[in-house]
Every structure is written in C-alpha cells, then in structure tokens.
Design a protein around this motif. Structure first.
Motif, short mmCIF file in Angstrom:
data_model
loop_
_atom_site.label_atom_id
_atom_site.label_comp_id
_atom_site.label_asym_id
_atom_site.label_seq_id
_atom_site.Cartn_x
_atom_site.Cartn_y
_atom_site.Cartn_z
N ARG A 93 0.75 -1.10 -0.09
CA ARG A 93 0.02 -0.02 0.06
C ARG A 93 0.75 1.19 0.08
NH1 ARG A 93 -4.95 1.78 -1.33
NH2 ARG A 93 -5.55 3.95 -0.09
N ALA A 94 1.64 1.12 0.79
CA ALA A 94 2.75 2.44 1.02
C ALA A 94 3.58 2.93 -0.21
CB ALA A 94 3.70 2.45 2.35
N SER A 95 3.52 1.96 -1.50
CA SER A 95 4.07 2.57 -2.52
C SER A 95 3.47 3.76 -3.23
CB SER A 95 4.18 1.48 -3.75
OG SER A 95 2.68 1.19 -3.94
N SER A 96 2.31 4.18 -2.70
CA SER A 96 1.71 5.42 -3.19
C SER A 96 2.44 6.73 -2.54
CB SER A 96 0.09 5.51 -2.63
OG SER A 96 0.25 5.79 -1.30
N TYR A 97 3.30 6.57 -1.85
CA TYR A 97 4.16 7.75 -1.29
C TYR A 97 5.30 8.09 -2.23
CZ TYR A 97 1.91 6.84 3.25
OH TYR A 97 1.26 6.62 4.36
#
Length: 419
Positions: A93-97
C-alpha cells in the motif's frame, strides 16, 4: 512456503525491544527523494516492505547503503527515472508515497496502483484530490497512476475523510511547492508526525503535524546531510502488550512511546490486567482471564484498527461477550474464521463481530489473512492447547522484524519451517 509451528500453553515472560515503526519507515524512504543530499536513517525496521521500498529507490537511480541491520544511508541526488517499477509498487500500500515524492521533486510520477493487505476497498481518491488541488494532472489507467504538473502551488485542501496516506502524500507533494499549503481534517497518527519531523530535519517548514490542521510553507530545497531515527512502532508494542494479556504473562515492552498507546492502555486496564508506565517502556502483567469489553476502531487517538485482531484474541478468551466495531476498513474480520477453527466463538456481522468468550483455544492449521491477523494468530497459537501451524507468512514478514525470535526470547515455543 514458510510456516510457523507453535506449541501452545505458554505464559510469556521477559523483555521485548520494539523496532522502528513500519508505517513511518515506508513513508520516510520515498520522502528521501525530496532531499538534495544524503540521508542517514537509524532505527529502521528490517522488514520486507522496507526492503522493497529501498529496491524501488535503487530502480529510480538512488544509492542505498545498509550500514547495519537497522541503519541505512540514502543518496537520491542522481535519480534517473520518475517511473517506479509497476511489479514492485503493486505489492504494498505505501508505494503510493512515491507519487507524492516524485511529483514534489520532478513534477511527474508514474507508479503502479498500490497493493497490500486485502482489507476491502482502499481508494486513493483523497490523494488524487490533494495532488489536483496543488495543480497536478492525474490519470489512473492500465493499473498505474500518472501525475504531472508544470508547477505546484500551495492551497487549502480539506480531506473528506481522515486519511493517513493522503495526509502524508499531500505533505510530500507540497514541501517544495510555491507558497503555503494547508491540510484540514488531517490525520494525526504518530507516523504522520514522524514524516513531518523527518522533512523538517532535512530543511522543510511544516507546522501542526499531530493536529487536524497542518501548514506546509514551501521551501526551495531540502539540504539533507542529516541523521534521523524512526519513531518506535506503537503497533508492534501494542501487539506484545496484548500478548501478555492473552497468555496471562508478564512483559516489559522497551523502546516505546507510552502516550502513543493511551487508548490501548485504557482497554487493557478494563480487561483487568495490570500496567506500569515508565518514560520509554510499559510493563503489562496478569494472571487471570480478561474481562469482556467493547471496542470501536477509529483514527488516532482512537483505538487503532491495526490492533483490532490482536485484541480479538483476548476477547475470544474473555469472561463474557464482547463486541468489536470496525470503523476504518470493510473487511478486517477475515481472521475470525481462523480463530473459530481454534475453538473461538465469533460471529462476524460485516463491520462488527461478536466474541463469546471460551475457556480455551486449541491448536489447528491456520492461515494469516493479513499482516495484523498473522500476529494475532501467533498469539492465539501461543495460548492454545496443542500445536498450531500458521501459513502465509509473507503478510507477517511485511511488518514485523524477527517476530518469531522476539516471541521465542520471552518463552514461546515457536519455530519457522522453510519448505
């Protein structure tokens, strides 16, 4: 496929050192893209999400050096691409950063639609709303997000719902923007504060993190060349606190920030356990069954959704009937079917579940349905009579460092078998 073999019936006793926060680390690593210098990050958790984040940075042209198991140096001065590998970004999920960071630095970004645990719908509409308000054009197609901007200009952005990811992403995109950006109805989680502190250490001007209004005054450059220590992981700390309650144990949880755990502390006291709070440690101990209690998960400072499954194990063994209401995600009760295989009596009703306390749990073959469910099932296996086999460990390894070793040191009979 790896599996954990847990022989149950153990009371956990001893000390646990808490690692750096997974949810902070996976935002700090993309944030280094905004820095025109070298960043040294300590207390970094050595987990798979962090390793994938570092690999994505390297694919973009950054130089990542592991100085030790929990310290990295990152140099992003000479990145050569603004397209993050789609196969890697789709894994968590945190790849959106990477969108906010690349957009903030290069005014363009292409990132695969983020993956992660299957907890129901996890839209990124608030992220996109924030980027567009700053002046970016955003397109979502063919499994990827593309964002471009000639210029990013500060503005006021009201979040329609409290979103940690959107709050952090807008912060990242606006640090180097022209003028002042104000995020209203911002998320207040400790890792939001940690990202702001990191960026400020590198030369940003962010005020109000930890409140529901954050102001970001754009700066021309982040100099870097500083060292930053990741905040301790309050979810890992909470996991071991609840393990002490479930197993009728006595644990000293070290390297944590007790005020980040106030809501959990209150619930543990309601359940009848004992707590002693020190500056950077918490002791939890009990010798009796937990009392029943009711939980509703909410954004920080409310009860965290990421501790819902772990407290669910305690309530499955509690004296009486308890109810958990999930206020964040749609599908966070998948673990209850696994606990029921172990003898629990849990009725899942959409966004709530009823826990009828049972005398004991029994070992069984179970599967980690998501990251926190995996941790909960380890606790259940330690409490249960007999042997539990836990599979699908890839979820657990995303967010907990050396989890079986930490449990083993406090008395659990747990072994990882590699097949």
């Amino acid at each position: 496929m790896d599996k954990l073999i847990i022989k149950g019936g153990t009371h956990l006793n001893g000390e646990v050192n808490i690692s750096g926060a997974k949810n902070a680390a996976v935002a700090l690593i993309p944030a280094t893209l905004l820095v025109d210098g070298i960043c040294n990050i300590t207390n970094i958790p050595n987990i798979s999400d962090v390793k994938i984040s570092c690999k994505i940075l390297e694919e973009l042209g950054a130089v990542v050096t592991w100085n030790s198991n929990n310290e990295i140096t990152i140099d992003t001065r000479n990145i050569s691409s603004t397209t993050a590998p789609l196969d890697m970004t789709s894994k968590f999920r945190a790849s959106s950063y990477f969108i906010g960071s690349l957009l903030g630095r290069c005014r363009e970004a292409v990132v695969g639609l983020p993956g992660g645990c299957n907890l129901g719908a996890r839209p990124i509409d608030q992220h996109i709303k924030g980027f567009e308000a700053l002046g970016a054009k955003v397109e979502v197609s063919q499994g990827k997000i593309s964002a471009t901007a000639k210029k990013l200009i500060g503005t006021t952005i009201y979040m329609d719902l409290v979103s940690v990811g959107a709050t952090i992403n807008v912060m990242l995109a606006s640090v180097l923007a022209t003028g002042c950006t104000i995020i209203e109805n911002a998320a207040k989680e400790p890792h939001v504060v940690d990202v702001a502190n990191f960026l400020n250490t590198m030369g940003a001007d962010i005020r109000g993190a930890g409140t529901d209004v954050i102001k970001i005054n754009g700066v021309k450059k982040l100099e870097g060349n500083s060292t930053y220590s990741v905040v301790p992981d309050q979810i890992e700390a909470g996991t071991f606190m609840l393990a002490a309650v479930a197993t009728k144990g006595d644990l000293l949880i070290k390297n944590c920030i007790p005020e980040h755990l106030d809501c959990l502390t209150a619930k543990i006291l309601e359940m009848g356990a004992n707590i002693e709070i020190n500056n950077d440690s918490i002791r939890v101990w009990t010798n009796k069954k937990p009392n029943k209690t009711n939980i509703k998960t909410q954004p920080y400072p409310g009860f965290p959704t990421d501790l819902q499954a772990q407290i669910g194990v305690c309530l499955a063994l509690a004296d009486g009937t308890s109810i958990i209401k999930e206020g964040i995600w749609e599908s966070r009760f998948q673990y209850t079917a696994e606990l029921n295989k172990m003898g629990a009596k849990i009725t899942d009703q959409g966004k709530s579940a009823i826990f009828e306390g049972v005398k004991e749990l029994y070992g069984a073959p179970v599967e980690a349905t998501d990251l926190r469910a995996g941790a909960a099932l380890i606790i259940a296996g330690i409490v249960a009579k007999g042997e539990t086999t836990l599979t699908n460990l890839v979820h657990i390894d995303r967010g907990y460092e050396n989890i079986e070793e930490k449990f083993r040191k406090i008395g659990a009979n747990i072994q990882r078998v590699i097949e």
